[in-house]
Scaffold this motif. Structure first.
Motif, PDB file in Angstrom:
ATOM      1  N   TYR A 115      -2.618  -4.964   4.308  1.00 43.40           N
ATOM      2  CA  TYR A 115      -2.450  -3.536   3.371  1.00 43.40           C
ATOM      3  C   TYR A 115      -2.232  -2.484   4.617  1.00 43.40           C
ATOM      4  O   TYR A 115      -2.867  -2.937   5.784  1.00 43.40           O
ATOM      5  CB  TYR A 115      -3.674  -3.053   2.563  1.00 43.40           C
ATOM      6  CG  TYR A 115      -3.480  -4.106   1.470  1.00 43.40           C
ATOM      7  CD1 TYR A 115      -2.881  -3.696   0.381  1.00 43.40           C
ATOM      8  CD2 TYR A 115      -4.509  -5.225   1.172  1.00 43.40           C
ATOM      9  CE1 TYR A 115      -2.904  -4.326  -0.911  1.00 43.40           C
ATOM     10  CE2 TYR A 115      -4.327  -5.880   0.091  1.00 43.40           C
ATOM     11  CZ  TYR A 115      -3.686  -5.376  -1.058  1.00 43.40           C
ATOM     12  OH  TYR A 115      -3.825  -6.231  -2.409  1.00 43.40           O
ATOM     13  N   LEU A 152      -6.813   4.204  -2.974  1.00 43.27           N
ATOM     14  CA  LEU A 152      -6.932   3.636  -4.370  1.00 43.27           C
ATOM     15  C   LEU A 152      -8.513   4.292  -4.659  1.00 43.27           C
ATOM     16  O   LEU A 152      -8.654   4.517  -6.085  1.00 43.27           O
ATOM     17  CB  LEU A 152      -6.896   2.201  -4.368  1.00 43.27           C
ATOM     18  CG  LEU A 152      -7.509   1.339  -5.506  1.00 43.27           C
ATOM     19  CD1 LEU A 152      -6.629   1.692  -6.608  1.00 43.27           C
ATOM     20  CD2 LEU A 152      -7.858  -0.064  -5.237  1.00 43.27           C
ATOM     21  N   ALA A 153      -9.260   4.166  -4.005  1.00 43.07           N
ATOM     22  CA  ALA A 153     -10.649   4.653  -4.494  1.00 43.07           C
ATOM     23  C   ALA A 153     -10.843   5.973  -4.831  1.00 43.07           C
ATOM     24  O   ALA A 153     -11.609   6.311  -5.458  1.00 43.07           O
ATOM     25  CB  ALA A 153     -11.825   4.359  -2.915  1.00 43.07           C
ATOM     26  N   GLY A 181       0.625  -1.312   0.055  1.00 44.53           N
ATOM     27  CA  GLY A 181       0.219  -0.133  -0.140  1.00 44.53           C
ATOM     28  C   GLY A 181       0.927   1.385  -0.071  1.00 44.53           C
ATOM     29  O   GLY A 181       0.237   2.322  -0.001  1.00 44.53           O
ATOM     30  N   ASP A 205      -9.859  -3.463  -9.373  1.00 43.23           N
ATOM     31  CA  ASP A 205      -9.126  -2.667  -7.994  1.00 43.23           C
ATOM     32  C   ASP A 205      -8.377  -3.470  -7.372  1.00 43.23           C
ATOM     33  O   ASP A 205      -7.365  -3.076  -6.706  1.00 43.23           O
ATOM     34  CB  ASP A 205     -10.457  -2.175  -7.377  1.00 43.23           C
ATOM     35  CG  ASP A 205     -10.961  -0.840  -8.001  1.00 43.23           C
ATOM     36  OD1 ASP A 205     -10.364  -0.454  -8.883  1.00 43.23           O
ATOM     37  OD2 ASP A 205     -11.878  -0.288  -7.605  1.00 43.23           O
ATOM     38  N   GLU A 206      -8.781  -4.767  -7.016  1.00 46.18           N
ATOM     39  CA  GLU A 206      -7.829  -5.622  -6.237  1.00 46.18           C
ATOM     40  C   GLU A 206      -6.665  -5.881  -6.767  1.00 46.18           C
ATOM     41  O   GLU A 206      -5.585  -5.821  -6.199  1.00 46.18           O
ATOM     42  CB  GLU A 206      -8.626  -6.813  -5.897  1.00 46.18           C
ATOM     43  CG  GLU A 206      -8.117  -7.525  -4.541  1.00 46.18           C
ATOM     44  CD  GLU A 206      -8.236  -7.125  -3.411  1.00 46.18           C
ATOM     45  OE1 GLU A 206      -7.458  -7.075  -2.398  1.00 46.18           O
ATOM     46  OE2 GLU A 206      -9.300  -6.339  -3.327  1.00 46.18           O
ATOM     47  N   ARG A 228      -6.776   1.415   0.556  1.00 45.29           N
ATOM     48  CA  ARG A 228      -7.887   0.996  -0.170  1.00 45.29           C
ATOM     49  C   ARG A 228      -8.527   2.517  -0.382  1.00 45.29           C
ATOM     50  O   ARG A 228      -9.092   2.642  -1.422  1.00 45.29           O
ATOM     51  CB  ARG A 228      -8.659   0.057   0.537  1.00 45.29           C
ATOM     52  CG  ARG A 228      -8.166  -1.451   0.459  1.00 45.29           C
ATOM     53  CD  ARG A 228      -9.324  -2.266   0.901  1.00 45.29           C
ATOM     54  NE  ARG A 228      -8.773  -3.676   0.764  1.00 45.29           N
ATOM     55  CZ  ARG A 228      -8.422  -4.485  -0.202  1.00 45.29           C
ATOM     56  NH1 ARG A 228      -9.084  -3.912  -1.408  1.00 45.29           N
ATOM     57  NH2 ARG A 228      -7.910  -5.570  -0.006  1.00 45.29           N
ATOM     58  N   GLU A 229      -8.613   3.364   0.538  1.00 46.09           N
ATOM     59  CA  GLU A 229      -9.458   4.710   0.317  1.00 46.09           C
ATOM     60  C   GLU A 229      -8.455   5.421  -0.470  1.00 46.09           C
ATOM     61  O   GLU A 229      -9.201   6.049  -1.079  1.00 46.09           O
ATOM     62  CB  GLU A 229      -9.357   5.258   1.862  1.00 46.09           C
ATOM     63  CG  GLU A 229     -10.245   4.576   2.886  1.00 46.09           C
ATOM     64  CD  GLU A 229      -9.768   3.407   3.564  1.00 46.09           C
ATOM     65  OE1 GLU A 229     -10.401   2.693   4.596  1.00 46.09           O
ATOM     66  OE2 GLU A 229      -8.493   3.016   3.278  1.00 46.09           O
ATOM     67  N   LEU A 232      -3.966  -3.097  -6.624  1.00 46.15           N
ATOM     68  CA  LEU A 232      -3.399  -2.926  -5.181  1.00 46.15           C
ATOM     69  C   LEU A 232      -2.377  -3.959  -5.188  1.00 46.15           C
ATOM     70  O   LEU A 232      -1.260  -3.791  -4.628  1.00 46.15           O
ATOM     71  CB  LEU A 232      -4.481  -3.290  -4.239  1.00 46.15           C
ATOM     72  CG  LEU A 232      -5.178  -1.986  -3.735  1.00 46.15           C
ATOM     73  CD1 LEU A 232      -6.211  -2.141  -2.524  1.00 46.15           C
ATOM     74  CD2 LEU A 232      -4.336  -0.878  -3.042  1.00 46.15           C
TER      75      LEU A 232
END
Length: 329
Positions: A254, A262-263, A181, A289-290, A259-260, A293
């Motif tokens: 991660y 990425l979003a 990440g 998306d996965e 994740r945030e 990452l």
């Protein structure tokens, strides 16, 4: 007048950290004709894409040689120095070695950035060298339009116990010693100025203990996860070893906020290039998306091991070679 403390180093470079590497496909094309060069004393060269070169010098003593440098990944000069040094030393740890001496590699825009910032970069590298028990002795510097810093590192290892890229075997678990990440978090930092101390701590952490644990566990195959992302480095290991790597996406750790980020769209271009590179050899049942990452370009990431060590999550397994080199479930 702008003070040194107010300058944002990441704004003086087109990329950041290991995300500024030449894309893996282009790099392989570039060095393809150089593979296979060497002598009987060369134990590890370019052939399998290992982290460092290894040369037997006497009996079971191998010397490891590597170099790594990159543009600023964070705005703080001292932290950038620490991260770049830890990243350079990691190549020796990833081969199962011990760093014994390092020299600085510095590119500096003399007319743009004050010398006191360069001094802080070098101080960060020196402090990581001290932590590793590896003297940092001199180096080389040039006047460069973009700031760049890293190290050339020499290490030693037992020639019989080298951790290699081509030694993974079917039936072995896949372990990862640092969470992913930092690529998306560093990209967010570059764009917004937000500081992620937990990402800095992860990047500046040495892989020394993980390397020792791998050797103690009898592991023979390892690499570190840097600019080509988890999928890129795992692809190189599985391809060189003649096996298929199966990744359990839900088991991969991660850093908080990855994740945030990425979003919100903070994805390094290098991460998408990594995914494009492995996609022809990839079978996946997770969304893009996965996969982005999993392919996220890391800077000073953890060790990727064919085996288990205490405290490192198992994220998959190696199986006999199938239709795909990588499988993500």
């Amino acid at each position: 007048m702008t003070t040194a403390s107010a300058l944002r180093l990441t704004q003086f470079a087109h990329g950041g950290g290991c995300a500024c590497k030449i894309p893996p496909g282009e790099l392989e094309d570039m060095v393809r004709d150089l593979v296979g060069e060497g002598s009987e004393s060369l134990l590890v060269g370019l052939d399998a894409g290992d982290d460092a070169a290894a040369v037997r010098i006497e009996g079971d003593i191998a010397v490891l040689a590597t170099a790594d440098f990159f543009t600023p990944v964070v705005d703080d000069a001292y932290d950038w120095g620490r991260i770049a040094a830890a990243n350079a030393l990691s190549d020796v740890y990833a081969m199962g070695g011990r760093p014994v001496v390092a020299v600085n590699l510095l590119g500096w825009p003399r007319d743009t950035l004050p010398v006191e910032l360069a001094r802080e970069v070098l101080r960060g590298g020196l402090d990581i060298g001290r932590e590793a028990g590896c003297p940092v002795a001199g180096g080389h510097s040039i006047d460069d339009p973009e700031p760049k810093y890293g190290m050339a590192v020499t290490g030693v290892a037992d020639a019989r116990r080298l951790l290699r890229n081509d030694a993974a075997r079917a039936g072995q678990p896949i372990s990862l010693t640092k969470p992913l990440g930092v690529g998306v978090l560093n990209n967010r930092h570059k764009a917004t100025g937000e500081v992620f101390e937990h990402a800095i701590a992860s990047m500046a952490a040495l892989n020394a203990a993980a390397s020792r644990a791998a050797l103690d566990a009898g592991i023979e195959a390892a690499t570190d996860v840097t600019g080509f992302g988890l999928l890129g480095h795992l692809y190189k290991m599985a391809r060189a070893s003649g096996v298929t790597a199966v990744v359990d996406a839900a088991a991969v750790p991660y850093l908080e906020g990855a994740r945030e980020s990425l979003a919100a769209g903070f994805v390094p271009g290098g991460s998408r290039r990594n995914l494009d590179w492995v996609r022809p050899s990839l079978s996946a049942s997770v969304d893009d998306d996965e996969l982005v990452l999993l392919a996220d370009a890391q800077t000073s990431g953890g060790l990727l091991l064919a085996g288990e060590v205490p405290g490192a999550p198992v994220i998959g397994e190696f199986v006999p070679r199938g239709d795909a080199v990588l499988v993500v479930r």
